[in-house]
Design a protein around this motif. Structure first.
Motif, PDB file in Angstrom:
ATOM      1  N   PRO A  76      88.246 -39.737  19.018  1.00  9.92           N
ATOM      2  CA  PRO A  76      88.335 -40.218  20.403  1.00  9.92           C
ATOM      3  C   PRO A  76      88.747 -39.163  21.417  1.00  9.92           C
ATOM      4  CG  PRO A  76      89.257 -41.845  18.907  1.00  9.92           C
ATOM      5  CD  PRO A  76      89.010 -40.613  18.094  1.00  9.92           C
ATOM      6  N   TYR A  77      89.525 -38.169  21.023  1.00 11.95           N
ATOM      7  CA  TYR A  77      89.953 -37.142  21.981  1.00 11.95           C
ATOM      8  C   TYR A  77      88.755 -36.339  22.492  1.00 11.95           C
ATOM      9  CZ  TYR A  77      94.367 -38.269  19.674  1.00 11.95           C
ATOM     10  OH  TYR A  77      95.438 -38.934  19.135  1.00 11.95           O
ATOM     11  N   ASP A  78      87.921 -35.866  21.571  1.00 12.75           N
ATOM     12  CA  ASP A  78      86.759 -35.076  21.970  1.00 12.75           C
ATOM     13  C   ASP A  78      85.712 -35.930  22.673  1.00 12.75           C
ATOM     14  OD1 ASP A  78      87.969 -32.867  20.918  1.00 12.75           O
ATOM     15  OD2 ASP A  78      86.652 -32.667  19.182  1.00 12.75           O
ATOM     16  N   ARG A  79      85.559 -37.178  22.251  1.00 16.54           N
ATOM     17  CA  ARG A  79      84.617 -38.061  22.933  1.00 16.54           C
ATOM     18  C   ARG A  79      85.048 -38.277  24.381  1.00 16.54           C
ATOM     19  NH1 ARG A  79      83.745 -43.462  21.782  1.00 16.54           N
ATOM     20  NH2 ARG A  79      81.684 -43.337  22.704  1.00 16.54           N
ATOM     21  N   ALA A  80      86.340 -38.477  24.597  1.00 16.52           N
ATOM     22  CA  ALA A  80      86.831 -38.723  25.944  1.00 16.52           C
ATOM     23  C   ALA A  80      86.600 -37.505  26.840  1.00 16.52           C
ATOM     24  CB  ALA A  80      88.316 -39.086  25.910  1.00 16.52           C
ATOM     25  N   TYR A  81      86.913 -36.324  26.334  1.00 19.12           N
ATOM     26  CA  TYR A  81      86.730 -35.123  27.154  1.00 19.12           C
ATOM     27  C   TYR A  81      85.249 -34.861  27.393  1.00 19.12           C
ATOM     28  CZ  TYR A  81      87.667 -30.585  29.171  1.00 19.12           C
ATOM     29  OH  TYR A  81      87.740 -29.524  30.044  1.00 19.12           O
ATOM     30  N   SER A  82      84.439 -35.013  26.369  1.00 16.51           N
ATOM     31  CA  SER A  82      82.999 -34.808  26.515  1.00 16.51           C
ATOM     32  C   SER A  82      82.403 -35.818  27.487  1.00 16.51           C
ATOM     33  CB  SER A  82      82.310 -34.918  25.149  1.00 16.51           C
ATOM     34  OG  SER A  82      80.940 -34.592  25.233  1.00 16.51           O
ATOM     35  N   GLY A  83      82.915 -37.052  27.482  1.00 18.67           N
ATOM     36  CA  GLY A  83      82.456 -38.060  28.427  1.00 18.67           C
ATOM     37  C   GLY A  83      82.804 -37.697  29.858  1.00 18.67           C
ATOM     38  N   PHE A  84      83.979 -37.124  30.053  1.00 22.94           N
ATOM     39  CA  PHE A  84      84.406 -36.652  31.371  1.00 22.94           C
ATOM     40  C   PHE A  84      83.432 -35.605  31.912  1.00 22.94           C
ATOM     41  CE2 PHE A  84      87.226 -33.491  33.619  1.00 22.94           C
ATOM     42  CZ  PHE A  84      87.506 -34.256  34.741  1.00 22.94           C
ATOM     43  N   ILE A  85      83.010 -34.684  31.065  1.00 23.33           N
ATOM     44  CA  ILE A  85      82.035 -33.665  31.455  1.00 23.33           C
ATOM     45  C   ILE A  85      80.669 -34.296  31.710  1.00 23.33           C
ATOM     46  CG2 ILE A  85      80.829 -31.573  30.718  1.00 23.33           C
ATOM     47  CD1 ILE A  85      83.816 -31.209  31.388  1.00 23.33           C
ATOM     48  N   GLN A  86      80.272 -35.281  30.869  1.00 20.00           N
ATOM     49  CA  GLN A  86      78.969 -35.918  31.001  1.00 20.00           C
ATOM     50  C   GLN A  86      78.840 -36.661  32.332  1.00 20.00           C
ATOM     51  OE1 GLN A  86      76.324 -35.823  28.544  1.00 20.00           O
ATOM     52  NE2 GLN A  86      75.229 -36.470  30.378  1.00 20.00           N
ATOM     53  N   ILE A  87      79.887 -37.329  32.744  1.00 18.38           N
ATOM     54  CA  ILE A  87      79.846 -38.057  34.016  1.00 18.38           C
ATOM     55  C   ILE A  87      79.551 -37.103  35.171  1.00 18.38           C
ATOM     56  CG2 ILE A  87      81.338 -39.239  35.693  1.00 18.38           C
ATOM     57  CD1 ILE A  87      82.563 -40.744  33.296  1.00 18.38           C
ATOM     58  N   GLN A  88      80.148 -35.932  35.142  1.00 20.02           N
ATOM     59  CA  GLN A  88      79.904 -34.948  36.205  1.00 20.02           C
ATOM     60  C   GLN A  88      78.485 -34.387  36.125  1.00 20.02           C
ATOM     61  OE1 GLN A  88      83.514 -32.300  36.798  1.00 20.02           O
ATOM     62  NE2 GLN A  88      84.195 -33.498  35.027  1.00 20.02           N
ATOM     63  N   ARG A  89      77.981 -34.205  34.923  1.00 16.44           N
ATOM     64  CA  ARG A  89      76.604 -33.743  34.752  1.00 16.44           C
ATOM     65  C   ARG A  89      75.621 -34.808  35.234  1.00 16.44           C
ATOM     66  NH1 ARG A  89      75.677 -33.080  28.889  1.00 16.44           N
ATOM     67  NH2 ARG A  89      77.059 -31.285  29.110  1.00 16.44           N
TER      68      ARG A  89
END
Length: 239
Positions: A76-89
């Protein structure tokens, strides 16, 4: 999701779990009639994407064929951070896309604006953002078609019961990808990385969580709270 009628398997596609890499690597087997991008599904009566959940699959004709079903999950930690980046992309890329009928385009842009407004309110800071994110955005998949952080067990379990026969982990992707190929009885194809951002290529800090070291104690606690069931079901350690 990847639906392979010839090989009688379905691979679910949770957000931020190497689903694009799976699609690129297994494209020769994919016979799904459903678009990968946003579209209106008449069986579900709502807009979905390739990331339709396991509960969604049970309502589709393909969910009643008795195929082998599998999924990959991620801590969940990496998914959350990766999701944060994805939203901006997504904010940079998706508003340029036109979808028919036009109301889906309008829905998509409205959801992107909502997602990005929280990132802006958080000052583009992950720790602030994850604590601004309402519980309902995470737990209700029908509320926001563009929310990338629903719990991974939405793609492996229905009503508390695991209905997929294989669960692999992104942290050991190449090993588990070969295990998946054995499970569905196909020759392992060459893995073709796809949708991997510059952040995804950074080295780990000695454990399986690439990004947890960047997070405050408050952010870690928030992720532990939001994804408690994923930690329990998939054996990930809480920090």
């Amino acid at each position: 999701m990847i639906i392979a009628h010839s090989k009688k398997f379905i691979l679910m596609s949770p957000w931020k779990t190497a689903s694009s890499t799976c699609h690129a690597s297994l494209g020769q087997y994919n016979e799904s009639v459903y678009p990968r991008f946003f579209y209106y599904n008449g069986f579900l009566n709502r807009v979905v994407t390739q990331h339709a959940t396991l509960a969604d699959l049970t309502a589709l004709p393909e969910g009643k064929l008795g195929y082998k079903v599998a999924a990959f999950v991620r801590n969940p930690y990496d998914r959350a951070y990766s999701g944060f980046i994805q939203i901006q992309r997504d904010f940079q890329e998706q508003p340029k896309v036109e979808i028919e009928p036009a109301w889906i385009t309008h829905l998509l842009r409205a959801q992107i604006a909502t997602n990005m407004s929280r990132v802006i309110s958080a000052g583009f800071n992950f720790d602030a953002w994850i604590n601004l994110l309402p519980d309902y955005e995470v737990y209700e998949p029908g509320h926001n078609t563009n929310m990338v952080l629903h719990p991974c067990h939405y793609w492996t379990h229905v009503n508390g019961e695991q209905l997929v026969g294989f669960v692999g982990k992104v942290e050991q992707f190449e090993h588990d990808f070969h295990r998946f190929c054995d499970y569905v009885d196909i020759e392992p194809p060459v893995v073709q990385l796809s949708n991997v951002s510059e952040h995804e290529t950074e080295p780990t800090t000695g454990d399986t969580c690439k990004y947890a070291g960047r997070m405050s104690r408050r952010a870690l606690d928030r992720i532990n709270e939001l994804f408690a069931k994923d930690f329990e079901l998939f054996g990930y350690d809480m920090l």
